[in-house]
Design a protein around this motif. Structure first.
Motif, short mmCIF file in Angstrom:
data_model
loop_
_atom_site.label_atom_id
_atom_site.label_comp_id
_atom_site.label_asym_id
_atom_site.label_seq_id
_atom_site.Cartn_x
_atom_site.Cartn_y
_atom_site.Cartn_z
N VAL A 10 0.84 -1.21 0.00
CA VAL A 10 0.00 0.00 0.00
C VAL A 10 0.87 1.26 0.00
N VAL A 11 1.90 1.26 0.85
CA VAL A 11 2.76 2.44 0.95
C VAL A 11 3.51 2.68 -0.37
N LEU A 12 4.02 1.61 -0.96
CA LEU A 12 4.72 1.76 -2.25
C LEU A 12 3.78 2.26 -3.33
N PHE A 13 2.60 1.67 -3.38
CA PHE A 13 1.60 2.08 -4.37
C PHE A 13 1.26 3.56 -4.19
N ALA A 14 1.02 3.95 -2.94
CA ALA A 14 0.65 5.35 -2.65
C ALA A 14 1.78 6.30 -3.02
N LEU A 15 3.01 5.89 -2.74
CA LEU A 15 4.16 6.75 -3.03
C LEU A 15 4.27 7.05 -4.52
N PHE A 16 4.22 6.00 -5.34
CA PHE A 16 4.39 6.20 -6.78
C PHE A 16 3.18 6.91 -7.40
N ALA A 17 2.00 6.49 -7.02
CA ALA A 17 0.79 7.11 -7.59
C ALA A 17 0.71 8.59 -7.18
N SER A 18 1.06 8.89 -5.94
CA SER A 18 1.00 10.28 -5.47
C SER A 18 2.01 11.16 -6.20
N THR A 19 3.17 10.60 -6.48
CA THR A 19 4.19 11.37 -7.22
C THR A 19 3.66 11.76 -8.60
N VAL A 20 3.08 10.79 -9.30
CA VAL A 20 2.55 11.08 -10.65
C VAL A 20 1.36 12.04 -10.56
N PHE A 21 0.47 11.81 -9.62
CA PHE A 21 -0.69 12.71 -9.48
C PHE A 21 -0.23 14.14 -9.18
N GLY A 22 0.72 14.27 -8.26
CA GLY A 22 1.19 15.61 -7.90
C GLY A 22 1.76 16.36 -9.09
N ILE A 23 2.58 15.67 -9.88
CA ILE A 23 3.24 16.34 -11.01
C ILE A 23 2.24 16.68 -12.12
N THR A 24 1.31 15.77 -12.36
CA THR A 24 0.42 15.95 -13.52
C THR A 24 -0.82 16.79 -13.22
N GLN A 25 -1.21 16.87 -11.97
CA GLN A 25 -2.48 17.54 -11.68
C GLN A 25 -2.32 18.98 -11.18
N ARG A 26 -1.09 19.42 -10.94
CA ARG A 26 -0.86 20.78 -10.48
C ARG A 26 0.22 21.44 -11.33
N GLU A 27 0.32 22.78 -11.26
CA GLU A 27 1.21 23.48 -12.18
C GLU A 27 2.51 23.98 -11.56
N THR A 28 2.46 24.45 -10.33
CA THR A 28 3.70 24.96 -9.72
C THR A 28 4.31 23.91 -8.79
N LYS A 30 5.48 24.00 -5.81
CA LYS A 30 4.97 24.01 -4.44
C LYS A 30 3.62 23.31 -4.34
N ARG A 31 2.75 23.61 -5.31
CA ARG A 31 1.42 23.00 -5.30
C ARG A 31 1.50 21.51 -5.66
N MET A 32 2.47 21.16 -6.50
CA MET A 32 2.68 19.74 -6.82
C MET A 32 3.03 18.96 -5.57
N LEU A 33 3.97 19.54 -4.78
CA LEU A 33 4.40 18.86 -3.55
C LEU A 33 3.23 18.72 -2.57
N ARG A 34 2.51 19.79 -2.41
CA ARG A 34 1.38 19.76 -1.46
C ARG A 34 0.32 18.74 -1.90
N VAL A 41 -1.21 10.84 1.82
CA VAL A 41 -1.89 10.71 3.11
C VAL A 41 -3.30 10.16 2.91
N PHE A 42 -3.97 10.62 1.86
CA PHE A 42 -5.33 10.15 1.59
C PHE A 42 -5.35 8.66 1.24
N PHE A 43 -4.40 8.24 0.40
CA PHE A 43 -4.31 6.82 0.02
C PHE A 43 -4.11 5.95 1.27
N VAL A 44 -3.05 6.26 2.02
CA VAL A 44 -2.70 5.43 3.17
C VAL A 44 -3.77 5.54 4.26
N GLY A 45 -4.24 6.76 4.50
CA GLY A 45 -5.25 6.98 5.53
C GLY A 45 -6.55 6.24 5.23
#
Lengths: 59, 146
Positions: A10-28, A30-34, A41-45
């Motif tokens: 679960v943690v590995l899945f969340a890590l990789f999926a979150s990285t791709v989501f962050g980069i592709t769904q936001r523009e700056t 700082k917002r990518m990281l957030r 947190v949402f995946f694991v939680g």
């Protein structure tokens, strides 16, 4: 053969999926990281929450 | 109307570099980042000189796919029902990774362990994430995203 525990998977899945989501769904950056942290947190939680729900249903 | 407008101060340091980089990225065909990004994870962003984003996407997708293979995940090759079609569509999203793995005989033909089931999902989701990344590269190229 790689045999992770369910939680490790679960943690590995969340890590990789979150990285791709962050980069592709936001523009700056700082917002990518957030957004990436938010997704992680949402995946694991949500997995932890549903696990406890199923634990009490199974009892 | 302002009587004493504030003076405009700006620096030209780096502006020419920015324009040059942008112009070089604009020379790339509109659909090339999409296709390159699908075939090789992160390649669409590399073509557009988004090195950091491309590297992170590439590492994430390739690692996820490699872990799926390491867990003996199933690579869909034939279609028997609707779920197989969806699985195959997800796997095809991996582009060259999927093709090379099929040719090399990697991956399992059937799921026999719990971890292999995780692996199958890892491979399918890596393909779907790769498609998202390729579309993102296309959006960067067309200017829909900055």
């Amino acid at each position: 053969m790689f045999k992770p525990s369910h939680f490790a998977a679960v943690v590995l899945f969340a890590l990789f999926a979150s990285t791709v989501f962050g980069i592709t769904q936001r523009e700056t950056p700082k917002r990518m990281l957030r957004y990436g942290i938010y997704c992680f947190v949402f995946f694991v939680g949500s997995v932890l929450a549903w696990s406890w729900v199923m634990f009490f249903i199974a009892r | 109307m302002e009587l004493f407008p504030a003076p405009i101060r700006y620096s030209q340091v780096g502006m020419a570099t920015e324009q040059k980089s942008s112009a070089e990225a604009q020379q790339v065909s509109v659909y090339l980042p999409l296709i390159a990004g699908w075939l090789v994870p992160g390649a669409g962003h590399f073509l557009l000189r988004k090195w950091g984003r491309g590297a992170l996407l590439s590492v994430s997708i390739v690692c996820m796919y490699a872990l799926g293979i390491a867990m003996q995940g199933k690579l869909y090759s034939s279609v028997h029902d609707v779920l197989d079609i969806l699985g195959l569509a997800g796997d095809l999203g991996n582009g060259m990774l999927f093709i090379v793995s099929r040719l090399a005989g990697l991956g399992a033909d059937s799921v026999q362990q719990t971890t292999a089931d995780y692996g199958t999902r890892f491979i399918v989701v890596a393909g779907l994430l790769n498609v998202i990344a390729a579309v993102d590269a296309h959006n960067l190229r067309t200017g829909r995203k900055s």
